[in-house]
Write a protein that holds these residues in place. Structure first.
Motif, mmCIF file in Angstrom:
data_model
loop_
_atom_site.group_PDB
_atom_site.id
_atom_site.type_symbol
_atom_site.label_atom_id
_atom_site.label_comp_id
_atom_site.label_asym_id
_atom_site.label_seq_id
_atom_site.Cartn_x
_atom_site.Cartn_y
_atom_site.Cartn_z
ATOM 1 N N UNK A 1 58.714 -40.437 -46.808
ATOM 2 C CA UNK A 1 57.932 -40.841 -45.528
ATOM 3 C C UNK A 1 58.209 -39.709 -44.499
ATOM 4 N N UNK A 2 59.166 -39.218 -44.323
ATOM 5 C CA UNK A 2 59.518 -38.109 -43.136
ATOM 6 C C UNK A 2 58.487 -37.149 -43.364
ATOM 7 N N UNK A 3 58.211 -36.722 -44.596
ATOM 8 C CA UNK A 3 57.224 -35.386 -44.811
ATOM 9 C C UNK A 3 55.709 -36.153 -44.236
ATOM 10 N N UNK A 4 55.598 -37.171 -44.629
ATOM 11 C CA UNK A 4 53.990 -37.846 -44.424
ATOM 12 C C UNK A 4 54.176 -38.073 -42.951
ATOM 13 N N UNK A 5 55.129 -38.436 -42.177
ATOM 14 C CA UNK A 5 54.889 -38.693 -40.784
ATOM 15 C C UNK A 5 54.747 -37.175 -40.029
ATOM 16 N N UNK A 6 55.736 -36.424 -40.668
ATOM 17 C CA UNK A 6 55.717 -35.067 -39.983
ATOM 18 C C UNK A 6 54.415 -34.487 -39.981
ATOM 19 N N UNK A 7 53.899 -34.444 -41.315
ATOM 20 C CA UNK A 7 52.446 -33.709 -41.534
ATOM 21 C C UNK A 7 51.167 -34.459 -40.755
ATOM 22 N N UNK A 8 51.342 -35.807 -40.638
ATOM 23 C CA UNK A 8 50.571 -36.515 -39.758
ATOM 24 C C UNK A 8 50.600 -36.046 -38.412
ATOM 25 N N UNK A 9 51.669 -35.655 -37.691
ATOM 26 C CA UNK A 9 51.712 -35.284 -36.353
ATOM 27 C C UNK A 9 51.556 -33.809 -36.388
ATOM 28 N N UNK A 10 51.718 -32.855 -37.647
ATOM 29 C CA UNK A 10 51.261 -31.505 -37.369
ATOM 30 C C UNK A 10 50.310 -31.205 -38.766
ATOM 31 N N UNK A 11 48.900 -31.388 -38.576
ATOM 32 C CA UNK A 11 48.113 -31.409 -39.586
ATOM 33 C C UNK A 11 47.843 -29.753 -39.846
ATOM 34 N N UNK A 12 48.510 -28.933 -39.344
ATOM 35 C CA UNK A 12 48.351 -27.513 -39.711
ATOM 36 C C UNK A 12 49.271 -27.061 -40.442
ATOM 37 N N UNK A 13 50.527 -28.047 -40.985
ATOM 38 C CA UNK A 13 51.264 -27.752 -41.825
ATOM 39 C C UNK A 13 51.002 -28.057 -43.294
ATOM 40 N N UNK A 14 51.103 -27.237 -44.057
ATOM 41 C CA UNK A 14 50.626 -27.246 -45.504
ATOM 42 C C UNK A 14 51.421 -28.338 -46.259
ATOM 43 N N UNK A 15 50.830 -28.594 -47.182
ATOM 44 C CA UNK A 15 51.439 -29.788 -48.110
ATOM 45 C C UNK A 15 52.906 -29.263 -48.803
ATOM 46 N N UNK A 16 52.915 -27.857 -49.232
ATOM 47 C CA UNK A 16 53.852 -27.183 -49.925
ATOM 48 C C UNK A 16 54.513 -26.315 -48.957
ATOM 49 N N UNK A 17 54.571 -26.639 -47.732
ATOM 50 C CA UNK A 17 55.425 -25.888 -46.778
ATOM 51 C C UNK A 17 56.845 -25.576 -46.878
#
Length: 68
Positions: free
Chosen positions: A12-28
């Motif tokens: 959940x935390x990762x999904x929300x963070x990536x939604x706010x930061x679309x430039x962050x790679x899935x495997x960051x």
């Protein structure tokens, strides 16, 4: 607390963070840092998935982007 709660909070935390930061790679690298942070938090206190996810989002937002 079981591993499912930790996994759910991390996802959940990762999904929300990536939604706010679309430039962050899935495997960051921040994903690994998040998992370790939430594991420590889980061991320190009994938290539910929502509380852990909120703690995880706050943690991710404090991370300096250039160090990850």
């Amino acid at each position: 607390m079981d591993d499912a709660v930790l996994k759910n909070a991390t996802e959940t935390a990762w999904m929300v963070y990536r939604a706010r930061h679309p430039d962050v790679d899935l495997f960051d690298n921040r994903r690994c840092l998040l998992e370790r942070h939430l594991l420590r938090r889980k061991e320190e206190c009994e938290s539910d998935a929502e509380e852990l996810a909120s703690l995880g989002i706050a943690y991710l937002n404090r991370l300096p982007g250039e160090e990850c």
